[in-house]
Structure formats: structure tokens, C-alpha cells
Design an enzyme around this catalytic site. Structure first.
Site, PDB file in Angstrom:
ATOM      1  CB  CYS A   1       5.622  -3.674   5.538  1.00 14.87           C
ATOM      2  SG  CYS A   1       7.368  -4.138   5.338  1.00 14.87           S
TER       3      CYS A   1
ATOM      4  CB  SER B   1       3.962  -5.220  -8.695  1.00 15.67           C
ATOM      5  OG  SER B   1       5.273  -5.496  -8.238  1.00 15.67           O
TER       6      SER B   1
ATOM      7  NE  ARG C   1      11.930  -4.721   0.386  1.00 16.38           N
ATOM      8  CZ  ARG C   1      12.052  -3.425   0.683  1.00 16.38           C
ATOM      9  NH1 ARG C   1      12.904  -3.037   1.611  1.00 16.38           N
ATOM     10  NH2 ARG C   1      11.318  -2.531   0.040  1.00 16.38           N
TER      11      ARG C   1
ATOM     12  CD  GLU D   1      10.478 -17.891   7.638  1.00 13.52           C
ATOM     13  OE1 GLU D   1       9.604 -17.517   8.441  1.00 13.52           O
ATOM     14  OE2 GLU D   1      11.626 -17.395   7.616  1.00 13.52           O
TER      15      GLU D   1
ATOM     16  CE  LYS E   1       4.875  -9.754  -2.066  1.00 20.53           C
ATOM     17  NZ  LYS E   1       5.101  -8.669  -1.165  1.00 20.53           N
TER      18      LYS E   1
ATOM     19  CB  CYS F   1      10.780  -4.551   5.840  1.00 20.49           C
ATOM     20  SG  CYS F   1      10.608  -4.593   4.039  1.00 20.49           S
TER      21      CYS F   1
ATOM     22  CE  LYS G   1       7.679  -9.288   0.781  1.00 19.31           C
ATOM     23  NZ  LYS G   1       7.193  -8.051   1.389  1.00 19.31           N
TER      24      LYS G   1
ATOM     25  CE1 TYR H   1      -1.110  -4.389  -6.734  1.00 22.04           C
ATOM     26  CE2 TYR H   1       0.100  -6.325  -7.510  1.00 22.04           C
ATOM     27  CZ  TYR H   1      -0.055  -5.285  -6.606  1.00 22.04           C
ATOM     28  OH  TYR H   1       0.835  -5.155  -5.575  1.00 22.04           O
TER      29      TYR H   1
ATOM     30  CB  CYS I   1       9.616  -1.111   3.148  1.00 18.69           C
ATOM     31  SG  CYS I   1       8.178  -1.842   2.355  1.00 18.69           S
TER      32      CYS I   1
HETATM   33  C1  PBG Z   1       6.186  -4.559   1.627  1.00 20.69           C
HETATM   34  C2  PBG Z   1       5.581  -5.271   0.484  1.00 20.69           C
HETATM   35  C3  PBG Z   1       6.107  -5.495  -0.788  1.00 20.69           C
HETATM   36  C4  PBG Z   1       5.106  -6.121  -1.532  1.00 20.69           C
HETATM   37  C5  PBG Z   1       4.024  -6.313  -0.681  1.00 20.69           C
HETATM   38  N1  PBG Z   1       4.349  -5.796   0.563  1.00 20.69           N
HETATM   39  C6  PBG Z   1       7.389  -5.089  -1.414  1.00 20.69           C
HETATM   40  C7  PBG Z   1       8.675  -5.594  -0.942  1.00 20.69           C
HETATM   41  O1  PBG Z   1       8.776  -6.471  -0.078  1.00 20.69           O
HETATM   42  O2  PBG Z   1       9.656  -5.039  -1.423  1.00 20.69           O
HETATM   43  C8  PBG Z   1       5.197  -6.513  -2.970  1.00 20.69           C
HETATM   44  C9  PBG Z   1       3.908  -6.553  -3.703  1.00 20.69           C
HETATM   45  C10 PBG Z   1       4.027  -6.584  -5.180  1.00 20.69           C
HETATM   46  O3  PBG Z   1       5.124  -6.617  -5.758  1.00 20.69           O
HETATM   47  O4  PBG Z   1       2.971  -6.566  -5.800  1.00 20.69           O
HETATM   48  N2  PBG Z   1       7.241  -5.178   2.257  1.00 20.69           N
END
Ligand code: PBG
Length: 323
Positions: free
Chosen positions: A119, A273, A216, A232, A247, A129, A194, A312, A121
Site C-alpha cells: 500500500c 487493530s 478512504r 470484489e 477485512k 493509498c 476491505k 495481533y 498510505c
Molecule cells: C493500509 C492498511 C490498513 C490496514 C492494513 N493495511 C489501514 C487502512 O486501510 O487505513 C489496517 C490494519 C489494522 O487496522 O489492523 N492500507
């Protein structure tokens, strides 16, 4: 008619419960995300993600040893570069932080699976991104840079390329470039479905990737939509993805279920996260039993149909499973 239905018979002892248990989560299912930074001697805890660190290469190599020791199949790498610019050049520099981490890591731990998140970003000054022009995120010029980044990661030793940007057509473009450059053995794990999610908040603190304007939502999916995930995912498989991902995971168990029922490739789910930090925060306050909550949620993700879980909690879970 008299009924003698007593479902509790199947729950009446630990032994019978073991026998009828449908879903088992194992260390084999896990990928462990790591954040690598420039410098040395760095192991800084990310405030919004207790137990997750920024690691310089020396400490990252130590971490890989523990990952291997725990039997976790692989790591998902995120780079946090020192310098950002408009075009995210840190993502595709031969001496970029992820490239260095891949080279060093693969050399020392050839049997670990190295998955490189692709990515822009983390590398762009605006935090989007892709390439920005007049406030819009351009698709095709962004894909060109994502292709460049993917090839660069492949050259550095990545086993799996994992594009997380959500630009249209990037999987096909990356697959074509990998084929052309004799990287036909590299896997692609596509972040296919995503969603634009509030649950990425702590990650953006970790990766310093908060967009400086807007959001985004013109590239990541609307959380109200389920069918779009199928579209997708099918596009990504047609374009050459080996593994497809949904995700986040917990608010999207229905999507995981629908996708896994539809496709014949392994499905991954990203326990993101925010999902991590919610449990951590509640556990730190003594409001939840952490181990029980983690086992329950990760088992639910697997029950919904994910074969691969990116979490994690991977290292902790490995320890819990062992003990
Ligand atoms: C990058 C990316 C993101 C995450 C994984 N790859 C953040 C986003 O899209 O803003 C999120 C992972 C997480 O929250 O643990 N584009």
C-alpha cells in the site's frame, strides 16, 4: 407424541464436548503482523495497541525467532518509513524499510512465510493509498506504483504479496508483472473485501497513515454492502489472487461466511487493530477475561469460514494453545 430431546447430553462432560467440537483454532491458521522502522535498538510500544511494537531490524529479527519458535507460519510486514512524499516512493525503493526487512528476514528464516502488505498510505505525505490529484485518488497511476512496489518486494524475498489499497484492477496488473519478471511462484493474498472501517484507528496511529484530508470511502467498501464483497472477491480471483481476504473480521462475519461459501480459494480474515485494542483495553481494566475473549472471537472468525486469521494476538494465542 412425547419428545425426549435433550441437547444438553452433548455438553454433559468435557470429553463429549471435545468429541463434538466442530471448530478448532490452531497456530497453523495464524499470520502475525509486524511494524518495522529504520534505526536500531528500537522497540517502542504503540500506545493504542498494548503489546504491539515498532521494531528496528535488530529487534525485528529477534521477534522472528520467537515467531518461528511459536510455530506461527508467517508474518505480515508493514513499514513505517522516515520520509514520506507525494508519490510514496519509500514503498518501492530497493533500500526501503520493508525491502530490508524482507532481505534480512528471509535470509535468516527461510522457512517462515513473509507476507508484504502493499500500500502507499504509510509512504505518502497525504496518507492516502494512491496518487492524489485535485483532491481525488487516481486509480490507474496508483496501480502502476503498486505494481512497482510488489515487484520490489518480490525481489527482496517476499513469499506473498498482499495489496491492501483497494484500487481497481491492481491484482491483475500485479500478477502480470510478476509473471513477466519470472516471479510466477509468488502468491498474492488480496485484501479483496476491505471495508472503510472505524476499526483501523489504532493501526493508523501505528503506521502513521491517517489521511490528511477526507477519508478512504472512495476506494474502501461501504460497510452496508454485502454483495459487493462477492464481486470484489470474484474479480480478484479472476485477476490472479491465490488467497482472498475479508477485512475487518468481527463486524463482517456474515461476509466471511458468504465469501467462503462461494469461492474455492482459501479465505483470510483480518482481525484488525481496533478489534485487538477493544479486547486489550477491556482486559487491562479487568472488564473481560482476555484469553477467553480472544479464543471466542478467533474461533468465531474460523467458524464463519476463514482458514487464515491475521491477528495481533497470534503470539499470545500460540502460547495459550501450547499451555
Ligand atoms: C493500509 C492498511 C490498513 C490496514 C492494513 N493495511 C489501514 C487502512 O486501510 O487505513 C489496517 C490494519 C489494522 O487496522 O489492523 N492500507
Amino acid at each position: 407424541m412425547e419428545l425426549f430431546q435433550r441437547p444438553r447430553r452433548l455438553r454433559s462432560s468435557a470429553t463429549i464436548r471435545k468429541l463434538v467440537k466442530e471448530t478448532h483454532i490452531t497456530v497453523d491458521d495464524l499470520l502475525y503482523p509486524l511494524f518495522v522502522v529504520e534505526g536500531s535498538g528500537i522497540k517502542n510500544e504503540i500506545p493504542s495497541m498494548p503489546g504491539v511494537y515498532h521494531l528496528s531490524l535488530d529487534n525485528y529479527l529477534r521477534e522472528l525467532e520467537e515467531v518461528q519458535e511459536a510455530g506461527i507460519p508467517g508474518v505480515l510486514l508493514f513499514g513505517v518509513p522516515d520520509h514520506k512524499d507525494e508519490v510514496g516512493s519509500g514503498a518501492y525503493r530497493a533500500d526501503g524499510i520493508v525491502q530490508k526487512a524482507l532481505r534480512e528476514g528471509k535470509k535468516r528464516f527461510p522457512d517462515l512465510l513473509f507476507v508484504a502488505d502493499v500500500c502507499l498510505c504509510e509512504y505518502t505525505s497525504h496518507g492516502h493509498c494512491g496518487i492524489v490529484k485535485n483532491g481525488r485518488i487516481l486509480n490507474d497511476p496508483s496501480v502502476e506504483l503498486l505494481v512497482k512496489t510488489s515487484v520490489s518486494y518480490a525481489e527482496a524475498g517476499a513469499d506473498v504479496i498482499a495489496p491492501s489499497d483497494m484500487m481497481d484492477g491492481r491484482i491483475g496488473a500485479i500478477r502480470a508483472a510478476l509473471e513477466q519478471q519470472s516471479f510466477e511462484d509468488k502468491l498474492i493474498m488480496a485484501y479483496s473485501a476491505k471495508y472503510a472501517s472505524a476499526f483501523y484507528g489504532p493501526f493508523r496511529e501505528a503506521a502513521h497513515s491517517e489521511p490528511s484530508f477526507g477519508d478512504r470511502k472512495t476506494y474502501q467498501m461501504d460497510y452496508a454492502n454485502g454483495k459487493e464483497a462477492i464481486r470484489e472477491v470474484e474479480l480478484d480471483i479472476t485477476e490472479g489472487a491465490d488467497i482472498v481476504m475479508v477485512k475487518p473480521a468481527l463486524a463482517y462475519l456474515d461476509v466471511i461466511k458468504n465469501v467462503s461459501g462461494r469461492v474455492n480459494v482459501p479465505v483470510a480474515a483480518y482481525n484488525v487493530s481496533g478489534e485487538y485494542s477493544m479486547i486489550k483495553a477491556a482486559a487491562l481494566k479487568g472488564w473481560l477475561d482476555e484469553k477467553a475473549a480472544v479464543l471466542e472471537t478467533l474461533t468465531a472468525i474460523k467458524r464463519a469460514g476463514a482458514k487464515i486469521i491475521i491477528t495481533y494476538f497470534a503470539k499470545q494465542l500460540a502460547e495459550w494453545i501450547k499451555s
